[in-house]
Enzyme design. Structure first.
Site, PDB file in Angstrom:
ATOM      1  N   HIS A  36      65.184  37.710  -0.172  1.00 56.55           N
ATOM      2  CA  HIS A  36      64.671  39.049  -0.517  1.00 56.55           C
ATOM      3  C   HIS A  36      63.306  38.978  -1.215  1.00 56.55           C
ATOM      4  O   HIS A  36      62.627  39.986  -1.352  1.00 56.55           O
ATOM      5  CB  HIS A  36      65.696  39.859  -1.336  1.00 56.55           C
ATOM      6  CG  HIS A  36      65.859  39.438  -2.753  1.00 56.55           C
ATOM      7  ND1 HIS A  36      66.427  40.256  -3.707  1.00 56.55           N
ATOM      8  CD2 HIS A  36      65.533  38.284  -3.401  1.00 56.55           C
ATOM      9  CE1 HIS A  36      66.432  39.624  -4.872  1.00 56.55           C
ATOM     10  NE2 HIS A  36      65.922  38.434  -4.714  1.00 56.55           N
TER      11      HIS A  36
HETATM   12  C1  LIG Z   1      64.776  34.541  -7.369  1.00 56.44           C
HETATM   13  S1  LIG Z   1      64.886  32.828  -7.738  1.00 56.44           S
HETATM   14  C2  LIG Z   1      66.585  32.512  -7.284  1.00 56.44           C
HETATM   15  C3  LIG Z   1      67.112  31.301  -7.986  1.00 56.44           C
HETATM   16  C4  LIG Z   1      68.610  31.038  -7.810  1.00 56.44           C
HETATM   17  N1  LIG Z   1      68.923  30.746  -6.428  1.00 56.44           N
HETATM   18  C5  LIG Z   1      69.430  32.172  -8.343  1.00 56.44           C
HETATM   19  O1  LIG Z   1      70.107  32.850  -7.574  1.00 56.44           O
HETATM   20  O2  LIG Z   1      69.411  32.375  -9.546  1.00 56.44           O
HETATM   21  C6  LIG Z   1      63.923  32.112  -6.429  1.00 56.44           C
HETATM   22  C7  LIG Z   1      63.869  30.603  -6.438  1.00 56.44           C
HETATM   23  O3  LIG Z   1      63.104  30.125  -5.328  1.00 56.44           O
HETATM   24  C8  LIG Z   1      62.420  28.955  -5.739  1.00 56.44           C
HETATM   25  N2  LIG Z   1      61.277  28.745  -4.833  1.00 56.44           N
HETATM   26  C9  LIG Z   1      60.169  29.528  -4.716  1.00 56.44           C
HETATM   27  N3  LIG Z   1      59.335  29.039  -3.796  1.00 56.44           N
HETATM   28  C10 LIG Z   1      59.913  27.883  -3.331  1.00 56.44           C
HETATM   29  C11 LIG Z   1      59.523  26.924  -2.339  1.00 56.44           C
HETATM   30  N4  LIG Z   1      58.385  27.050  -1.670  1.00 56.44           N
HETATM   31  N5  LIG Z   1      60.371  25.886  -2.096  1.00 56.44           N
HETATM   32  C12 LIG Z   1      61.543  25.769  -2.766  1.00 56.44           C
HETATM   33  N6  LIG Z   1      61.973  26.660  -3.712  1.00 56.44           N
HETATM   34  C13 LIG Z   1      61.154  27.694  -3.982  1.00 56.44           C
HETATM   35  C14 LIG Z   1      62.011  29.267  -7.160  1.00 56.44           C
HETATM   36  O4  LIG Z   1      61.792  28.082  -7.872  1.00 56.44           O
HETATM   37  C15 LIG Z   1      63.228  30.010  -7.676  1.00 56.44           C
HETATM   38  O5  LIG Z   1      64.133  29.100  -8.251  1.00 56.44           O
END
Ligand SMILES: C[S@@+](CC[C@H](N)C(=O)[O-])C[C@H]1O[C@@H](n2cnc3c(N)ncnc32)[C@H](O)[C@@H]1O
Length: 139
Positions: A36
């Site tokens: 999302h």
């Molecule tokens: C909204 S958070 C959700 C975290 C967790 N899954 C939760 O439900 O609490 C989005 C996550 O995507 C990770 N993220 C963002 N860009 C990324 C990328 N290019 N590769 C891997 N992880 C990424 C961020 O570090 C963050 O932990």
């Protein structure tokens, strides 16, 4: 990439990486509150990496899937007095994702289009608690 350097514990291992470039080989990939955040093109890139990750695993007898935990915005025609607050909250999150990020909350049709564009063959939506749903997507 963001958890790189954290200490492993028990059966949990942290792996450095960028999900747009590569997702480690696995039987299943869990994406909770991830898609999302991103627009359709970005989601398609992430989902293609996930499909490669589960397709490269050749263990017999395991069901390969991508598991998504995110909202499925309800069909506006099904909104009634009982569920209107849920719908309003879903729309609030939809605005939040569009204003703060490149993402959006998606209804079933939008999810289905994404899965098809990323080359998946089928999916199943399972309601869980509150606003969130569990979506299993199959290669
Ligand atoms: C909204 S958070 C959700 C975290 C967790 N899954 C939760 O439900 O609490 C989005 C996550 O995507 C990770 N993220 C963002 N860009 C990324 C990328 N290019 N590769 C891997 N992880 C990424 C961020 O570090 C963050 O932990």
């Amino acid at each position: 990439m963001f958890f790189a350097g954290l200490q492993d514990s028990g059966n949990l291992k942290y792996v450095r990486g960028d999900m747009f470039e590569d997702v480690p080989v696995a039987d299943a990939v869990l994406l909770k509150s991830i898609l999302h955040d991103w627009n359709d093109d970005e989601c398609s890139r992430i989902l293609k990496r996930c499909k490669e990750a589960i397709s490269n695993q050749h263990k017999r007898g395991t069901i390969k899937k991508v598991i998504i935990v995110d909202m499925v915005v309800m069909d506006s025609e099904k909104v009634n007095e009982e569920n209107s607050k849920t719908f309003e909250t879903q729309l609030f999150f939809h605005m939040l994702m569009m204003v703060g990020l490149t993402g959006r909350e998606r209804g079933e049709e939008e999810w289905a289009k994404l899965f098809c564009a990323a080359g998946f063959s089928d999916y199943k939506i399972i309601p869980i608690s509150g606003l969130r749903f569990l979506i299993e997507v199959y290669p």
